[in-house]
Design a protein around this motif. Structure first.
Motif, PDB file in Angstrom:
ATOM      1  N   SER A   1       0.841  -1.197   0.000  1.00 11.78           N
ATOM      2  CA  SER A   1       0.000   0.000   0.000  1.00 11.78           C
ATOM      3  C   SER A   1       0.878   1.250   0.000  1.00 11.78           C
ATOM      4  O   SER A   1       2.004   1.222   0.494  1.00 11.78           O
ATOM      5  CB  SER A   1      -0.917   0.000   1.234  1.00 11.78           C
ATOM      6  N   PRO A   2       0.361   2.354  -0.594  1.00 14.44           N
ATOM      7  CA  PRO A   2      -0.876   2.382  -1.367  1.00 14.44           C
ATOM      8  C   PRO A   2      -0.702   1.693  -2.727  1.00 14.44           C
ATOM      9  O   PRO A   2       0.412   1.357  -3.104  1.00 14.44           O
ATOM     10  CB  PRO A   2      -1.115   3.876  -1.544  1.00 14.44           C
ATOM     11  N   GLU A   3      -1.790   1.558  -3.438  1.00 14.08           N
ATOM     12  CA  GLU A   3      -1.714   0.968  -4.776  1.00 14.08           C
ATOM     13  C   GLU A   3      -0.995   1.936  -5.715  1.00 14.08           C
ATOM     14  O   GLU A   3      -0.225   1.533  -6.589  1.00 14.08           O
ATOM     15  CB  GLU A   3      -3.129   0.695  -5.281  1.00 14.08           C
ATOM     16  N   ALA A   4      -1.267   3.222  -5.563  1.00 13.73           N
ATOM     17  CA  ALA A   4      -0.623   4.261  -6.364  1.00 13.73           C
ATOM     18  C   ALA A   4      -0.354   5.469  -5.490  1.00 13.73           C
ATOM     19  O   ALA A   4      -1.116   5.746  -4.553  1.00 13.73           O
ATOM     20  CB  ALA A   4      -1.494   4.640  -7.557  1.00 13.73           C
ATOM     21  N   LEU A   5       0.720   6.176  -5.787  1.00 12.01           N
ATOM     22  CA  LEU A   5       1.118   7.331  -4.988  1.00 12.01           C
ATOM     23  C   LEU A   5       1.672   8.394  -5.919  1.00 12.01           C
ATOM     24  O   LEU A   5       2.529   8.107  -6.756  1.00 12.01           O
ATOM     25  CB  LEU A   5       2.183   6.922  -3.970  1.00 12.01           C
TER      26      LEU A   5
ATOM     27  N   THR B   1       3.450  -0.968  -5.810  1.00  5.48           N
ATOM     28  CA  THR B   1       2.965   0.412  -5.641  1.00  5.48           C
ATOM     29  C   THR B   1       3.489   1.222  -6.816  1.00  5.48           C
ATOM     30  O   THR B   1       4.693   1.262  -7.074  1.00  5.48           O
ATOM     31  CB  THR B   1       3.468   1.042  -4.336  1.00  5.48           C
ATOM     32  N   ARG B   2       2.556   1.883  -7.497  1.00  3.92           N
ATOM     33  CA  ARG B   2       2.915   2.696  -8.668  1.00  3.92           C
ATOM     34  C   ARG B   2       3.187   4.113  -8.206  1.00  3.92           C
ATOM     35  O   ARG B   2       2.295   4.808  -7.744  1.00  3.92           O
ATOM     36  CB  ARG B   2       1.769   2.645  -9.664  1.00  3.92           C
ATOM     37  N   LEU B   3       4.447   4.538  -8.277  1.00  2.00           N
ATOM     38  CA  LEU B   3       4.857   5.856  -7.799  1.00  2.00           C
ATOM     39  C   LEU B   3       5.055   6.817  -8.961  1.00  2.00           C
ATOM     40  O   LEU B   3       5.750   6.496  -9.932  1.00  2.00           O
ATOM     41  CB  LEU B   3       6.166   5.743  -7.016  1.00  2.00           C
ATOM     42  N   SER B   4       4.434   7.994  -8.848  1.00  2.00           N
ATOM     43  CA  SER B   4       4.643   9.067  -9.831  1.00  2.00           C
ATOM     44  C   SER B   4       5.185  10.283  -9.100  1.00  2.00           C
ATOM     45  O   SER B   4       4.599  10.711  -8.099  1.00  2.00           O
ATOM     46  CB  SER B   4       3.327   9.438 -10.516  1.00  2.00           C
ATOM     47  N   VAL B   5       6.309  10.814  -9.569  1.00  2.00           N
ATOM     48  CA  VAL B   5       6.903  12.009  -8.973  1.00  2.00           C
ATOM     49  C   VAL B   5       6.817  13.124 -10.005  1.00  2.00           C
ATOM     50  O   VAL B   5       7.412  13.038 -11.082  1.00  2.00           O
ATOM     51  CB  VAL B   5       8.362  11.773  -8.558  1.00  2.00           C
ATOM     52  N   LEU B   6       6.080  14.162  -9.652  1.00  2.00           N
ATOM     53  CA  LEU B   6       5.832  15.252 -10.590  1.00  2.00           C
ATOM     54  C   LEU B   6       6.843  16.369 -10.404  1.00  2.00           C
ATOM     55  O   LEU B   6       7.185  16.711  -9.276  1.00  2.00           O
ATOM     56  CB  LEU B   6       4.411  15.795 -10.378  1.00  2.00           C
TER      57      LEU B   6
END
Lengths: 111, 110
Positions: A7-11, A105-110
């Protein structure tokens, strides 16, 4: 039954915004816990192995910790290039048992 | 360079056709594995081999077959009996505890 949840599934994070990913596991005995990074369309890349509660490993902006029931992957001041799916896996006892993987967990850093 | 090579990267299969995915490693690892990855699910074990000329079924072996005639090679055949073969297939090898992965083969049924 041996099981791994993440967790989480996506962040989604802003660049520089530190956070943690969780990996919870249920096994009769633990030989090792593993963290991998997976980019889209690629195979998982090995990051860390943890063997016993209290152990910590670090690599650049990543730090992995382990307790008797869960592991955390801490990401400090992430950059856009840290965007990926992070997989957790365990290898249970007794000897010969195969890996059990979490869903990631799918991590996106903007920027 | 040492590593695990999977080929092809993309593969298209017609209905009723068998296809074979290649996996070669030059890491001198004894154990090799095949996993299937579907969106939103963890890696699921298809087959594994701890030593040459020996292999074991994993959790989802139905519709798949393997061979392990050489230490370096562990090909996976997706047979026509596999009803939903469209997925990302990953080969891995390990010597001690840690598994290392190839870059994957994406199989699509057309």
């Amino acid at each position: 039954e041996d099981q791994v949840t993440q967790s989480p599934e996506a962040l989604r994070l802003q660049e520089g915004e530190s956070s943690s990913l969780n990996c919870s596991y249920t096994v009769s005995g633990l030989r090792g816990l593993f963290w991998y990074r997976q980019d889209p369309g690629k195979g998982p890349e090995f990051l860390f192995t943890l063997y016993s509660a209290g152990e910590e490993k670090e690599k650049e902006r990543l730090k992995a910790t382990l307790t008797k029931k869960e592991s955390f992957l801490h990401i400090t001041a992430p950059k856009p290039e840290d965007s990926a799916t992070y997989l957790c896996a365990v290898r249970p006892l007794p000897y010969g048992q195969n890996f059990v993987f979490g869903p990631g967990t799918r991590l996106s850093v903007l920027p | 360079d040492g590593g695990i090579t999977q080929s092809p990267k993309y593969l298209f299969r017609k209905e009723g056709q068998n296809v074979t995915l290649s996996c070669e490693q030059n890491l001198n690892h004894d154990a090799m594995y095949w996993y299937r990855q579907d969106p939103g699910q963890g890696l699921r074990l298809i087959y594994y081999s701890q030593i040459v000329n020996d292999f074991q079924k994993g959790d989802i072996a139905e519709g798949y077959s393997v061979s392990r005639e050489k230490k370096e090679s562990f090909p996976l055949t997706v047979t026509s009996a596999q009803k939903n073969p469209t997925a990302f297939y990953l080969c891995a090898s390990s010597r001690l505890l840690v598994a290392f992965f190839g870059q994957g083969t994406r199989l699509t049924v057309v």
